[in-house]
Scaffold this active site. Structure first.
Site, PDB file in Angstrom:
ATOM      1  CD  GLU A 176      -6.904   5.550   2.319  1.00 22.79           C
ATOM      2  OE1 GLU A 176      -6.225   4.947   3.169  1.00 22.79           O
ATOM      3  OE2 GLU A 176      -7.537   5.378   3.527  1.00 22.79           O
ATOM      4  CE  LYS A 236      -6.180   9.622   7.712  1.00 20.09           C
ATOM      5  NZ  LYS A 236      -7.033   8.355   8.286  1.00 20.09           N
ATOM      6  CE  LYS A 248      -2.840   2.192   3.082  1.00 16.34           C
ATOM      7  NZ  LYS A 248      -4.181   2.625   4.459  1.00 16.34           N
ATOM      8  NE  ARG A 275     -10.820  -0.983   4.466  1.00 13.31           N
ATOM      9  CZ  ARG A 275     -11.484  -0.688   5.452  1.00 13.31           C
ATOM     10  NH1 ARG A 275     -12.175  -1.695   5.564  1.00 13.31           N
ATOM     11  NH2 ARG A 275     -10.315   0.064   6.475  1.00 13.31           N
ATOM     12  CG  ASP A 302      -1.684   5.652   4.971  1.00 10.69           C
ATOM     13  OD1 ASP A 302      -1.603   4.702   5.333  1.00 10.69           O
ATOM     14  OD2 ASP A 302      -3.238   5.986   4.574  1.00 10.69           O
ATOM     15  CG  ASP A 343      -5.590   8.602   3.631  1.00  8.42           C
ATOM     16  OD1 ASP A 343      -6.163   9.149   3.561  1.00  8.42           O
ATOM     17  OD2 ASP A 343      -5.578   8.053   5.195  1.00  8.42           O
ATOM     18  CG  ASP A 350      -9.385   7.889   6.480  1.00  7.00           C
ATOM     19  OD1 ASP A 350      -8.464   8.230   5.750  1.00  7.00           O
ATOM     20  OD2 ASP A 350     -10.465   8.388   7.619  1.00  7.00           O
TER      21      ASP A 350
END
Length: 504
Positions: A351, A279, A267, A353, A290, A272, A349
């Site tokens: 995201e 957020k 990933k 996956r 991230d 993010d 959020d």
């Protein structure tokens, strides 16, 4: 940093410092006994004064110990005299390296490798000592105008009693140094700010690795190619960003023999914000990390290439920036994934996956032996396991078992969570095949359940490293990448190759 292996008499060794262990109750380790004997009971007399209790990790420098060639002896506390736990041994090594770095010592000889560690042998201690030394001395000050002082320690000699397991120790040391290269590469990438480390930057770093290693090839898919393939979930995440998404594919062929590859999927959310499901401001601090899954894939492949492992290894990195914007994906939007399954995006959020599911489907074209994805996927895993264990979910128990064993051996541990069908119920959507979130309960597990929908055609394991890939100590003040789980993955690869050789 240079490491040597040596079994010569430590009392005659010309070095800046000799490191020996002392247990509580003034009980001496074999090397400390040797120092005490040559110095006419100098250590025993000192310990009777009570200045050193031998508590685990305690240190004390002694200067000009009689009849010692080295000008300094460093005592390191070993705790109560019994078999040490792995964590205690690591603590002792770290304490010794920190102590060396406080004064101008360039070369030291460590005898801590003679200590008995529960369930671990001498090569393990060699490998762990090299790991911990590098970790203790690591510094990232690239963006500071006033740089941190460079470590004075330049060389460590590891004492091997009586030439025991010389060949195995040499192999362990070589493995440690190559893995450390991969760990440091991973840390350096992860610690970069997101205005520098963009998806384009990650792609450029992958291409540099391809130029560095002959057996490594790299290609990068642009958004137009991903759209043509039908990667609707991945591209949904990048829609709000000015930074174009990249699908980075690395292929390392360490052997001429035909092998089904081990595929690592990372990933790579380079920052993010949460997208439209924005957020809170405080929660955005640390979101440059991230992309630690992506950095791990690059670091692991670098380490494998450096070690010249005779394996077929593929790395797939979904590199995206998740931003709000006029074109950004909205809650309740429905997208079609590369697999053909549709997803209702209830939370932008969640995201990671979405980009991973398309990358996992893409990995099918390599006809993999196994697929392991690495992702800072859920805050729920931090609540469940803290910062000590990586969350593990898998559709294949032998693979999960191998990963857990590699984690124990490397002390980069993982803990398996269930992947039961009952949890899949939380992902139902009235309008699409699946929703991208399953509510607050069992958040790490339902994230794994989501990914499992895209792994039916291969053996797969998911590593949620949200709590282990980067430390967030004291909020904004203390943040740093750990390089995990590069040691776990490398140990898995090493063990897999050893098992294959044993069968041959």
């Amino acid at each position: 940093m240079k490491f040597n292996l040596d079994s010569m008499d430590i009392t005659n060794q010309k070095t800046d410092c000799v490191i020996v262990g002392v247990f509580e109750q003034a009980e001496l380790t074999p090397s400390a006994t040797q120092v005490d004997k040559v110095s006419k009971n100098y250590l025993a007399k000192l310990l009777k004064q009570g200045d050193f209790q031998g508590k685990t990790g305690q240190t004390l420098f002694l200067h000009q110990v009689p009849h010692m060639a080295a000008p300094r002896v460093l005592l390191v506390g070993c705790g109560k005299k019994n078999t040490l736990k792995a964590s205690e041994y690591r603590q002792m090594v770290m304490s010794s390296i920190k102590a060396l770095n406080t004064i101008k010592i360039k070369h030291a000889t460590s005898c801590l490798t003679e200590l008995e560690v529960e369930h671990h042998d001498l090569p393990w201690k060699i490998k762990q000592t090299a790991f911990i030394t590098a970790e203790t001395l690591y510094c990232f000050d690239q963006f500071k105008s006033k740089k941190e002082p460079k470590p004075t320690v330049q060389e460590i000699t590891l004492h091997i009693p009586h030439n025991q397991q010389n060949k195995a120790c040499e192999i362990a040391l070589k493995q440690a140094l190559c893995i450390n290269d991969g760990v440091e590469f991973t840390k350096n990438l992860a610690n970069l700010p997101s205005n520098i480390c963009t998806p384009t930057y990650l792609a450029a770093q992958a291409k540099k690795l391809g130029q560095q290693y002959n057996r490594l090839s790299v290609r990068v898919l642009e958004e137009s190619a991903m759209a043509k393939l039908g990667m609707g979930a991945l591209l949904a995440v990048s829609k709000g960003s000015a930074q174009p998404a990249k699908l980075i594919c690395l292929e390392y062929k360490g052997s001429t023999k035909k092998q089904a590859p081990i595929v690592l999927v990372g990933k790579g959310i380079t920052f993010d914000t949460g997208g439209i499901s924005l957020k809170p401001a405080d929660a955005m601090v640390g979101m440059k990390y991230d992309m630690c899954g992506a950095a791990t894939v690059l670091g692991t492949i670098k380490a494998a290439a450096e070690l010249e492992l005779p394996l077929h290894l593929v790395g797939i990195i979904a590199a995206v920036e998740n931003m709000p914007g006029g074109n950004a994906t909205k809650p309740e939007d429905i997208v079609t994934t590369l697999s053909g399954q549709t997803v209702e995006i209830l939370n932008t959020d969640a995201e990671g996956r979405l980009i991973l599911c398309d990358a996992l489907t893409y990995s099918e074209r390599y006809h993999p032996a196994v697929v392991i994805d690495i992702a800072t996927l859920t805050g729920a895993v931090v609540i469940a396991l803290g910062q000590h264990a990586t969350g593990l979910l898998s559709n294949h128990e032998p693979l999960a078992k191998d990963i857990i064993e590699a984690g124990i051996e490397s002390h980069d541990r993982a803990w398996q969570l269930p992947l039961w069908d009952e949890y899949q119920e939380q992902l139902k959507s009235p309008f699409a095949d699946i929703s991208n979130v399953g509510g607050r309960q069992a958040g790490t597990i339902t994230a794994g359940c989501f990914l499992s929908r895209f792994t039916k055609k291969f053996h797969w394991a998911h590593l949620d490293v949200a709590g282990t890939a980067a430390m967030m100590m004291g909020g904004a003040e203390r943040r740093y990448a750990t390089g995990r789980p590069v040691p776990l993955l490398m140990q898995y690869l090493i063990n897999r190759e050893a098992s294959r050789n044993a069968k041959d």
